[in-house]
Design a protein around this motif. Structure first.
Motif, short mmCIF file in Angstrom:
data_model
loop_
_atom_site.label_atom_id
_atom_site.label_comp_id
_atom_site.label_asym_id
_atom_site.label_seq_id
_atom_site.Cartn_x
_atom_site.Cartn_y
_atom_site.Cartn_z
N ALA A 35 45.14 37.62 31.85
CA ALA A 35 43.73 37.83 32.61
C ALA A 35 43.35 39.02 32.19
CB ALA A 35 43.64 37.50 34.03
N LEU A 36 44.06 40.31 32.09
CA LEU A 36 43.70 41.46 31.89
C LEU A 36 42.65 41.83 31.02
CD1 LEU A 36 46.65 44.07 33.08
CD2 LEU A 36 43.85 44.10 33.74
N PRO A 37 43.16 41.26 29.48
CA PRO A 37 42.16 41.60 28.38
C PRO A 37 40.93 40.72 28.72
CG PRO A 37 44.43 40.81 27.70
CD PRO A 37 44.41 40.61 29.24
N LEU A 38 40.85 39.71 29.22
CA LEU A 38 39.52 39.30 29.61
C LEU A 38 38.64 39.86 30.39
CD1 LEU A 38 40.84 35.49 29.73
CD2 LEU A 38 39.98 36.46 27.70
N PHE A 39 39.33 40.25 31.47
CA PHE A 39 38.77 41.30 32.44
C PHE A 39 38.06 42.46 31.47
CE2 PHE A 39 40.13 38.67 35.84
CZ PHE A 39 39.72 39.18 36.98
N ASN A 40 38.72 43.16 30.78
CA ASN A 40 38.58 44.12 30.01
C ASN A 40 37.54 44.05 29.11
OD1 ASN A 40 38.70 47.00 28.98
ND2 ASN A 40 40.20 46.21 27.29
N LYS A 41 37.27 42.92 28.49
CA LYS A 41 36.23 42.68 27.61
C LYS A 41 34.84 42.27 28.23
CE LYS A 41 39.20 40.62 23.88
NZ LYS A 41 39.65 39.53 23.04
N THR A 42 35.10 41.51 29.45
CA THR A 42 33.99 41.29 30.05
C THR A 42 33.26 42.54 31.09
OG1 THR A 42 34.72 39.10 30.48
CG2 THR A 42 33.04 39.58 31.78
N LEU A 43 34.23 42.96 31.76
CA LEU A 43 33.95 44.09 32.72
C LEU A 43 34.25 45.63 32.43
CD1 LEU A 43 35.18 42.03 35.84
CD2 LEU A 43 32.79 42.10 34.94
N GLY A 44 35.41 45.73 31.61
CA GLY A 44 35.97 47.06 31.42
C GLY A 44 36.88 47.51 32.43
N MET A 45 37.89 48.10 31.89
CA MET A 45 38.94 48.31 32.58
C MET A 45 39.03 49.34 33.79
SD MET A 45 41.64 46.87 31.21
CE MET A 45 43.07 47.86 32.03
N ASP A 46 37.88 49.94 33.94
CA ASP A 46 37.53 50.99 35.12
C ASP A 46 36.67 50.19 36.09
OD1 ASP A 46 39.05 52.74 34.17
OD2 ASP A 46 37.39 53.81 33.23
N HIS A 47 36.22 48.77 35.99
CA HIS A 47 35.28 48.06 36.87
C HIS A 47 36.22 47.95 38.06
CE1 HIS A 47 33.03 44.69 38.59
NE2 HIS A 47 32.14 44.93 37.87
N HIS A 48 35.55 47.80 39.36
CA HIS A 48 36.26 47.88 40.45
C HIS A 48 37.13 46.54 40.74
CE1 HIS A 48 33.78 44.74 42.62
NE2 HIS A 48 32.85 45.28 42.03
N LEU A 49 36.60 45.26 39.99
CA LEU A 49 37.25 43.99 39.81
C LEU A 49 38.41 44.02 39.08
CD1 LEU A 49 34.29 41.51 39.87
CD2 LEU A 49 35.58 42.03 41.75
N THR A 50 38.48 44.73 38.02
CA THR A 50 39.52 44.80 36.99
C THR A 50 40.63 45.82 37.84
OG1 THR A 50 38.14 44.88 35.24
CG2 THR A 50 40.33 45.48 34.80
N LEU A 51 40.30 46.53 38.69
CA LEU A 51 41.13 47.47 39.37
C LEU A 51 41.82 46.50 40.38
CD1 LEU A 51 39.35 50.90 39.75
CD2 LEU A 51 40.94 50.34 38.08
N GLU A 52 41.16 45.69 41.03
CA GLU A 52 41.80 44.83 42.04
C GLU A 52 42.90 43.92 41.36
OE1 GLU A 52 38.92 42.66 43.97
OE2 GLU A 52 38.03 44.35 45.08
N LEU A 53 42.59 43.72 40.05
CA LEU A 53 43.62 42.86 39.29
C LEU A 53 44.89 43.63 39.01
CD1 LEU A 53 44.12 40.08 37.82
CD2 LEU A 53 43.16 41.06 35.94
N LEU A 54 44.51 44.80 38.79
CA LEU A 54 45.38 45.85 38.41
C LEU A 54 46.50 45.98 39.60
CD1 LEU A 54 43.94 48.50 36.03
CD2 LEU A 54 45.92 47.02 35.63
N SER A 55 45.78 46.06 40.78
CA SER A 55 46.52 46.06 42.25
C SER A 55 47.41 45.03 42.50
CB SER A 55 45.60 46.53 43.30
OG SER A 55 44.97 47.63 43.13
#
Length: 222
Positions: A35-55
């Protein structure tokens, strides 16, 4: 294309959560890493939803026993949240709790105290009004940590405070209240007050069995 990526990425995040709940942590980790690369392409790695996924990913690493990976991811998430939002917000409090709890689990109590201390110092009355869950979680986690390192007065104060606040804001028919009852029962057991220990444990078992069922993990732990 980006709009089509995100629903699939969210489905992978939900699937990872399911895998984690049933103890399939490696599959949870694999799902998040897809999921992470898709979050990154769609939202960016610093977006709060991507950070929730990293958590989430950090949690699955920790549950699988890969503490170093989980802690490092949580530290990175905390750093990004502080840079974006400052230190005084619920997301940073969640990260501080996660990091402290992980250090506690591996027996690094100095670092656990450092991050729990930071979390406690961030709390004020406004948090209780707007985010009672994170306020109560911080007290409960810190009380359990103090119990583990035998700081009796602090352990009782924070654990009891978490119990009272849970009852005040959410009533007694919820899992958080059950956990607080169980923690206080363990506290009294550790200090030889077996009558009070039994009282709290019996209450936690009664509520948990009625609310969650006898075979729920929380009921079994009680």
């Amino acid at each position: 294309v980006s709009q089509s990526r995100y629903p699939y990425a969210k489905s992978l995040q939900v699937l990872a959560s399911f895998y984690s709940e049933v103890g399939y942590y490696n599959q949870a980790i694999d799902s998040v890493n897809k999921a992470l690369p898709l979050f990154n392409k769609t939202l960016g790695m610093d977006h709060h939803l991507t950070l929730e996924l990293l958590s989430d990913l950090a949690l699955y690493y920790i549950r699988s026993g890969q503490f170093s990976k989980g802690i490092n991811i949580n530290l990175d998430v905390l750093h990004k949240r502080e840079n974006q939002l400052g230190t005084k917000n619920k997301d940073c409090l969640i990260s501080l709790n996660n990091i402290a709890q992980s250090y506690c689990e591996i027996g690094d109590y100095d670092k656990a105290q450092f991050y729990y201390g930071r979390a406690i110092n961030l709390l004020d009355s406004s948090y209780l009004r707007t985010w009672p869950n994170i306020y109560i979680t911080t007290y409960s986690n810190y009380g359990e940590f103090k119990r583990i390192i035998n700081y009796t007065d602090s352990a009782f104060y924070y654990t009891n405070k978490a119990l009272q606040l849970t009852r005040q804001y959410f009533g007694i028919n919820n899992e958080r209240y059950i956990i607080s009852l169980n923690n206080l029962g363990q506290f009294y057991f550790d200090h030889g007050n077996y009558a009070l220990s039994k009282q709290y444990h019996d209450s936690s078992v009664t509520i948990s069995s009625a609310l969650l069922g006898e075979n729920h993990p929380t009921s079994i732990l009680c």
